[in-house]
Design an enzyme around this catalytic site. Structure first.
Site, PDB file in Angstrom:
ATOM      1  N   SER A   1     -32.863 -26.438  16.406  1.00 24.55           N
ATOM      2  CA  SER A   1     -33.598 -27.591  16.934  1.00 24.55           C
ATOM      3  C   SER A   1     -33.711 -28.610  15.802  1.00 24.55           C
ATOM      4  CB  SER A   1     -34.990 -27.161  17.391  1.00 24.55           C
ATOM      5  OG  SER A   1     -35.717 -26.676  16.271  1.00 24.55           O
TER       6      SER A   1
ATOM      7  N   ASP B   1     -29.601 -28.198  19.093  1.00 24.84           N
ATOM      8  CA  ASP B   1     -30.367 -27.933  20.314  1.00 24.84           C
ATOM      9  C   ASP B   1     -31.344 -29.098  20.548  1.00 24.84           C
ATOM     10  OD1 ASP B   1     -31.309 -26.404  22.459  1.00 24.84           O
ATOM     11  OD2 ASP B   1     -32.839 -25.429  21.215  1.00 24.84           O
TER      12      ASP B   1
ATOM     13  N   ASP C   1     -30.449 -34.592  24.558  1.00 24.54           N
ATOM     14  CA  ASP C   1     -31.451 -34.326  25.583  1.00 24.54           C
ATOM     15  C   ASP C   1     -32.128 -35.625  26.010  1.00 24.54           C
ATOM     16  OD1 ASP C   1     -33.461 -33.550  27.216  1.00 24.54           O
ATOM     17  OD2 ASP C   1     -34.403 -32.144  25.820  1.00 24.54           O
TER      18      ASP C   1
ATOM     19  N   GLU D   1     -28.850 -32.576  29.521  1.00 27.49           N
ATOM     20  CA  GLU D   1     -29.842 -31.944  30.415  1.00 27.49           C
ATOM     21  C   GLU D   1     -30.271 -32.881  31.525  1.00 27.49           C
ATOM     22  OE1 GLU D   1     -32.865 -29.639  28.499  1.00 27.49           O
ATOM     23  OE2 GLU D   1     -34.359 -30.041  30.039  1.00 27.49           O
TER      24      GLU D   1
ATOM     25  N   HIS E   1     -40.061 -23.650  28.434  1.00 30.41           N
ATOM     26  CA  HIS E   1     -39.972 -23.322  27.003  1.00 30.41           C
ATOM     27  C   HIS E   1     -41.237 -22.602  26.535  1.00 30.41           C
ATOM     28  CE1 HIS E   1     -36.922 -26.761  26.618  1.00 30.41           C
ATOM     29  NE2 HIS E   1     -36.280 -25.667  26.282  1.00 30.41           N
ATOM     30  N   GLY E   2     -41.069 -21.663  25.622  1.00 26.30           N
ATOM     31  CA  GLY E   2     -42.226 -21.009  25.002  1.00 26.30           C
ATOM     32  C   GLY E   2     -42.726 -19.819  25.806  1.00 26.30           C
TER      33      GLY E   2
ATOM     34  N   VAL F   1     -32.292 -18.786  23.934  1.00 24.59           N
ATOM     35  CA  VAL F   1     -33.432 -17.929  23.594  1.00 24.59           C
ATOM     36  C   VAL F   1     -33.929 -18.266  22.192  1.00 24.59           C
ATOM     37  CG1 VAL F   1     -34.265 -15.550  23.342  1.00 24.59           C
ATOM     38  CG2 VAL F   1     -32.404 -16.045  24.960  1.00 24.59           C
TER      39      VAL F   1
HETATM   40  O1  G3H Z   1     -33.472 -24.686  23.671  1.00 26.05           O
HETATM   41  C1  G3H Z   1     -33.966 -23.575  23.402  1.00 26.05           C
HETATM   42  C2  G3H Z   1     -34.533 -22.757  24.412  1.00 26.05           C
HETATM   43  O2  G3H Z   1     -34.536 -23.315  25.640  1.00 26.05           O
HETATM   44  C3  G3H Z   1     -35.394 -21.624  24.049  1.00 26.05           C
HETATM   45  O3  G3H Z   1     -36.511 -21.465  24.881  1.00 26.05           O
HETATM   46  O4  G3H Z   1     -38.034 -20.384  23.280  1.00 26.05           O
HETATM   47  O5  G3H Z   1     -38.469 -20.319  25.711  1.00 26.05           O
HETATM   48  O6  G3H Z   1     -36.592 -19.020  24.720  1.00 26.05           O
HETATM   49  P1  G3H Z   1     -37.466 -20.223  24.643  1.00 26.05           P
HETATM   50 ZN    ZN Z   2     -34.383 -25.606  25.448  1.00 21.37          ZN
END
Ligand code: G3H
Ligand code: ZN
Length: 284
Positions: free
Chosen positions: A50, A82, A104, A134, A180-181, A231
């Site tokens: 990220s 990302d 994004d 996205e 996310h999260g 992930v």
């Molecule tokens: O772009 C990264 C992800 O979408 C990770 O999401 O932390 O919920 O697995 P997560």
């Molecule tokens: Zn993501």
């Protein structure tokens, strides 16, 4: 760097109906744990950072570590930005050797997202770098991106068709109920929407926010057309749970190698479980 483009990895996955992990790295232990796992089970891999991770680690260190980690590898690996938030950030990553970027624009209106994505695709493709974009808005929080659940919107299949056609993007992240999260309740995935989108577009489809989604739901999504599964949180939790466990046993620990090493091992095991679900084992 010994990298391949994400398109190369995902086109194979799309043809053979499996998914490849877009696994986030947050520090050296994540990078080593993730690569080791993928090598042990002979899986292709998309390593991603990220913007927040780049700020934390430093661009030179990201590139230097990935260079060292991929020097003697036998599996195909892409290095991917990302959730790139701007044209400038995607170009900075490309200049530093990334083989893939995500732009994004999902928070922007449809037309603006399309124009921004077109611009990134044109520049990235001219140097052989692949692009993910996205459409639709995921709820939850990851680094710089926070979307209130009330503002989350699912991907419109008709818009997806127009978006893919007009931008020439290589992979499309869609919103079908993941977030996310850490989830507050049980995630409910809209599989009908996924089916509709998969019937309408040919490029690889990406599922974000896969941490905390039951394995059988992720597997079902993969059989229905998802080719990249992102992930991050699950690996962060695996690392931290191991470190907490060790400190509970031995509160006097002070050598970081004694807890970061086992944390790295915990990430490796969790990555292998994910690869099993995605079906990318022995696809390298
Ligand atoms: O772009 C990264 C992800 O979408 C990770 O999401 O932390 O919920 O697995 P997560
Ligand atoms: Zn993501």
């Amino acid at each position: 760097m010994n990298l391949v483009s994400m398109k190369e990895i995902l086109d194979d996955a799309n043809r053979e109906n499996y998914a490849v992990g877009g696994f986030n790295i947050n520090n050296m232990e994540f990078l080593q744990g993730i690569i080791k796992a993928a090598e042990e089970v002979n899986s292709p891999l998309i390593l991603q950072t990220s913007e927040g991770a780049i700020r934390y680690i430093g661009m030179d260190y990201v590139v230097g570590m990935v260079e060292a980690a991929t020097k003697n590898t036998s599996i195909p690996i892409a290095l991917h930005l990302d959730h790139g938030g701007s044209f400038e950030k995607t170009m900075e990553c490309i200049r530093n050797g990334y083989s893939s970027v995500m732009i994004d624009g999902s928070k922007k209106p449809f037309a603006e997202n399309m124009v921004l994505t077109q611009k990134v695709v044109e520049a990235a493709h001219s140097v052989g770098v692949s692009v993910e974009a996205e459409l639709g808005k995921l709820g939850g929080s990851e680094d710089d991106i926070t979307v209130d659940e009330r503002e989350a919107t699912f991907t419109d299949p008709e818009e997806a068709v127009e978006f893919v056609e007009k931008t020439g993007v290589d992979a499309l992240a869609i919103a079908i109920g993941t977030a996310h999260g850490v989830y507050k309740g049980k995630p409910e995935l809209d599989f009908d929407r996924l089916e509709e989108i998969n019937n309408k577009i040919d490029i690889p489809i990406v599922l974000h926010g896969a941490s905390g989604v039951p394995g059988e739901d992720v597997r079902k999504a993969v059989t229905m057309g998802i080719n990249k599964v992102n992930v991050n949180t699950d690996f962060q939790q695996a690392f931290t749970a191991k470190v907490k466990e060790l400190f509970a046993e031995k509160p006097d620990l002070y050598d970081p190698r004694k807890y970061c090493g086992p944390g790295r091992e915990a990430i490796k095991e969790r990555v292998k479980e994910k690869i099993d679900i995605l079906g990318s084992k022995n696809k390298a």
